[in-house]
Design a protein around this motif. Structure first.
Motif, PDB file in Angstrom:
ATOM      1  N   UNK A  93       4.942  -0.562  -7.646  1.00 43.72           N
ATOM      2  CA  UNK A  93       5.071   0.493  -8.645  1.00 43.72           C
ATOM      3  C   UNK A  93       5.573   1.813  -8.056  1.00 43.72           C
ATOM      4  N   UNK A  94       5.819   1.815  -6.755  1.00 46.86           N
ATOM      5  CA  UNK A  94       6.349   3.006  -6.098  1.00 46.86           C
ATOM      6  C   UNK A  94       5.331   3.956  -5.544  1.00 46.86           C
ATOM      7  N   UNK A  95       4.060   3.535  -5.479  1.00 48.08           N
ATOM      8  CA  UNK A  95       3.011   4.398  -4.951  1.00 48.08           C
ATOM      9  C   UNK A  95       2.756   4.113  -3.475  1.00 48.08           C
ATOM     10  N   UNK A  96       2.279   5.122  -2.779  1.00 47.00           N
ATOM     11  CA  UNK A  96       2.107   5.049  -1.327  1.00 47.00           C
ATOM     12  C   UNK A  96       1.155   3.943  -0.893  1.00 47.00           C
ATOM     13  N   UNK A  97       1.553   3.310   0.208  1.00 47.45           N
ATOM     14  CA  UNK A  97       0.725   2.335   0.910  1.00 47.45           C
ATOM     15  C   UNK A  97       0.805   2.698   2.389  1.00 47.45           C
ATOM     16  N   UNK A  98      -0.350   2.771   3.044  1.00 51.21           N
ATOM     17  CA  UNK A  98      -0.372   2.990   4.489  1.00 51.21           C
ATOM     18  C   UNK A  98      -0.277   1.620   5.137  1.00 51.21           C
ATOM     19  N   UNK A  99       0.810   1.387   5.851  1.00 47.23           N
ATOM     20  CA  UNK A  99       1.075   0.067   6.400  1.00 47.23           C
ATOM     21  C   UNK A  99       0.594  -0.134   7.820  1.00 47.23           C
ATOM     22  N   UNK A 100       0.034   0.897   8.441  1.00 52.18           N
ATOM     23  CA  UNK A 100      -0.360   0.819   9.848  1.00 52.18           C
ATOM     24  C   UNK A 100      -1.747   1.424  10.021  1.00 52.18           C
ATOM     25  N   UNK A 101      -2.573   0.738  10.776  1.00 52.93           N
ATOM     26  CA  UNK A 101      -3.853   1.301  11.208  1.00 52.93           C
ATOM     27  C   UNK A 101      -3.715   1.599  12.700  1.00 52.93           C
ATOM     28  N   UNK A 102      -4.548   2.447  13.208  1.00 53.63           N
ATOM     29  CA  UNK A 102      -4.489   2.826  14.625  1.00 53.63           C
ATOM     30  C   UNK A 102      -3.073   3.270  14.987  1.00 53.63           C
ATOM     31  N   UNK A 103      -2.664   4.353  14.360  1.00 52.85           N
ATOM     32  CA  UNK A 103      -1.320   4.905  14.537  1.00 52.85           C
ATOM     33  C   UNK A 103      -1.243   5.600  15.895  1.00 52.85           C
ATOM     34  N   UNK A 104      -0.191   5.327  16.667  1.00 57.19           N
ATOM     35  CA  UNK A 104      -0.068   5.982  17.971  1.00 57.19           C
ATOM     36  C   UNK A 104       0.152   7.492  17.822  1.00 57.19           C
ATOM     37  N   UNK A 105      -0.411   8.256  18.752  1.00 56.34           N
ATOM     38  CA  UNK A 105      -0.286   9.711  18.703  1.00 56.34           C
ATOM     39  C   UNK A 105       1.162  10.182  18.707  1.00 56.34           C
ATOM     40  N   UNK A 106       2.065   9.390  19.220  1.00 52.65           N
ATOM     41  CA  UNK A 106       3.479   9.769  19.225  1.00 52.65           C
ATOM     42  C   UNK A 106       4.009   9.972  17.800  1.00 52.65           C
ATOM     43  N   UNK A 107       3.386   9.331  16.820  1.00 57.06           N
ATOM     44  CA  UNK A 107       3.819   9.478  15.427  1.00 57.06           C
ATOM     45  C   UNK A 107       3.075  10.581  14.677  1.00 57.06           C
TER      46      UNK A 107
END
Length: 65
Positions: A31-45
């Protein structure tokens, strides 16, 4: 080090700015709504994720420690 980001799909209006700012972490559902696709995101991001959080017009994103 890593961190997480939370999205409130009830606040998201589907602008997609987060996906533009950081496609490595954010995606959208059918439907075009946000999804967080990553857990434990590296600090570089972190800068790109922080930009997404700051740019969200609905305030639907937050960085978690």
């Amino acid at each position: 080090m890593t961190f997480n980001v939370a999205a409130d799909p009830g606040r998201c209006q589907g602008h997609g700015k987060c996906v533009i700012d950081c496609p490595e972490v954010f995606d959208t559902d059918e439907q075009g709504y946000v999804v967080v696709g990553v857990r434990d995101i590296p600090d570089a991001l972190r800068p790109a994720v922080a930009r997404s959080v700051d740019d969200c017009p609905e305030g639907a994103l937050r960085i978690e420690a």
